[in-house]
Design a protein around this motif. Structure first.
Motif, mmCIF file in Angstrom:
data_model
loop_
_atom_site.group_PDB
_atom_site.id
_atom_site.type_symbol
_atom_site.label_atom_id
_atom_site.label_comp_id
_atom_site.label_asym_id
_atom_site.label_seq_id
_atom_site.Cartn_x
_atom_site.Cartn_y
_atom_site.Cartn_z
ATOM 1 N N GLN A 1 0.816 -1.215 0.000
ATOM 2 C CA GLN A 1 0.000 0.000 0.000
ATOM 3 C C GLN A 1 0.849 1.264 0.000
ATOM 4 N N THR B 1 0.662 4.145 -2.763
ATOM 5 C CA THR B 1 0.469 5.562 -2.445
ATOM 6 C C THR B 1 1.458 6.422 -3.223
ATOM 7 N N PRO C 1 -4.289 2.723 -2.063
ATOM 8 C CA PRO C 1 -3.216 3.443 -1.371
ATOM 9 C C PRO C 1 -3.710 3.970 -0.027
ATOM 10 N N PHE C 2 -2.789 4.423 0.802
ATOM 11 C CA PHE C 2 -3.171 4.996 2.096
ATOM 12 C C PHE C 2 -3.973 6.279 1.914
ATOM 13 N N PHE C 3 -3.597 7.087 0.927
ATOM 14 C CA PHE C 3 -4.320 8.323 0.620
ATOM 15 C C PHE C 3 -4.052 8.697 -0.837
ATOM 16 N N LYS C 4 -4.843 9.618 -1.362
ATOM 17 C CA LYS C 4 -4.704 10.062 -2.743
ATOM 18 C C LYS C 4 -4.566 11.584 -2.790
#
Length: 386
Positions: free
Chosen positions: A30, A34, A118-121
């Motif tokens: 992940q 990210t 992903p963890f964030f975008k």
């Protein structure tokens, strides 16, 4: 790492991506997803700027030496680039479906794993779209070429330096890490072996195709020159081998020039056409990019009708005009039509980059060797007028 070239780094990234996928915890996967998400957004933001930064000054510089010989050289080089791309499309349309279907039948139907989030975008929208960037580049480039606009010309040149530095110092160094993430994701989802097996066979076809392109170029030039085409091609072998070793059209210019004169081309004409063709003649690159793009279309179920690929190849011949001056420039410039015309997403573009760079030296060798054939054609058309 300075002496560890881009191709070895990408090969290491692909191998590590395939191997580590079997051991890396999901949190690690992940993390790389990210990074890939952010990098792909950055790449999408930069693509129109790359077009403006490279194409604008290239058109401006070419226009400075306007004349019949210039127009003829540009027309022949562009036509040959488009023909090479369409030849790759025609050959691929006949041969690639058998390769793709055979490998997929052997592998069986494998359901794709759920996409790894992903963890964030982060969203980084492009300032302009690709077509707007291309039209703006032509407008500015033609104004620079035909008007007395030294300030605009200097700005375009400086912006080209900015784009070149961003590619060389940001995109290229991070590219292996991005490709590592792509192959990590593909291995986790169970797609890597299918893709690698297919492209191992496709690359063999591409290699044979680039030899065929050189033969037809020199057969046409030999017919006009009334000389043995294979002797002319043999004389260009030092240029081919130099390009194979350097992967640089610009670095090969002195050798290409010498061998072109050896083929009986007037020195003045050779001195004009060879450096120009090193910038605008991209037959080998167009052939490779078209063939790889066609294969990915077949793999991903993307439409690959003649109209779409004709549009793609014709645009490709334009956007690659300044590519030889930038590391990985041809494929970086090609990302624009790949996305806007064929609809390639970030993962498909990354796969294109990896495949192109794996064959980079052969495409460059095809480009520069073909420059000698174009010089012979221009010599036949203009020698009596010089």
């Amino acid at each position: 790492m300075k002496h560890f070239g881009l191709l070895p780094r990408i090969i290491v990234a692909i191998v590590l991506g395939i191997l580590l996928a079997h051991f890396m915890p999901m949190a690690g996967v992940q993390l790389f997803m990210t990074f890939n998400g952010i990098f792909s957004q950055l790449l999408g933001f930069l693509i129109p700027l790359i077009i403006i930064g490279l194409v604008t000054p290239a058109i401006g510089d070419i226009g400075n030496s306007a004349g019949k010989m210039l127009l003829a050289t540009v027309a022949v080089a562009y036509a040959d680039t488009v023909v090479s791309g369409l030849l790759a499309y025609g050959t691929g349309s006949l041969l690639f479906p058998g390769v793709v279907n055979h490998v997929q039948d052997m592998a069986g139907v494998t359901a794709k794993a759920d996409a790894i989030e992903p963890f964030f975008k982060i969203q980084i929208p492009a300032m302009v779209d690709v077509m707007s960037a291309l039209v703006l580049s032509f407008m500015l480039g033609l104004c620079i070429a035909h008007g007395s606009l030294p300030t605009l010309k200097r700005c375009a040149s400086e912006f080209r330096d900015v784009v070149t530095r961003v590619i060389a110092r940001l995109i290229i160094p991070l590219l292996p890490l991005y490709i590592f993430g792509i192959f990590l994701d593909m291995t986790v989802s169970g797609q890597t072996m299918r893709i690698v097996t297919i492209f191992a066979q496709v690359i063999a076809i591409i290699f044979a195709l680039h030899i065929f392109i050189l033969i037809y170029q020199f057969c046409f030039a030999g017919l006009l020159k009334r000389k043995n085409p294979f002797r002319l091609l043999w004389n260009m072998l030092p240029a081919y081998m130099t390009a194979l070793g350097t992967s640089s059209s610009a670095a090969t210019i002195p050798v290409t020039l010498r061998q072109t004169v050896k083929n009986g081309v007037d020195e003045d004409i050779a001195g004009f056409t060879v450096p120009l063709c090193a910038t605008i003649h991209m037959s080998g690159s167009a052939m490779k990019i078209t063939a790889c793009a066609l294969t990915i279309c077949m793999l991903e179920g993307i439409g690959y009708d003649l109209g779409s690929f004709l549009h793609f190849v014709m645009m490709l011949g334009v956007v690659m005009v300044a590519a030889p001056g930038v590391p990985g420039g041809a494929i970086m410039a090609a990302l624009a039509p790949l996305a806007s015309i064929l609809g390639f997403d970030a993962a498909q573009q990354a796969l294109m980059i990896a495949l192109y760079i794996a064959m980079d030296s052969f495409g460059t060798a095809c480009n520069v060797t073909g420059d000698g054939a174009i010089a012979i054609v221009i010599d036949r058309l203009f020698k009596r007028k010089v």
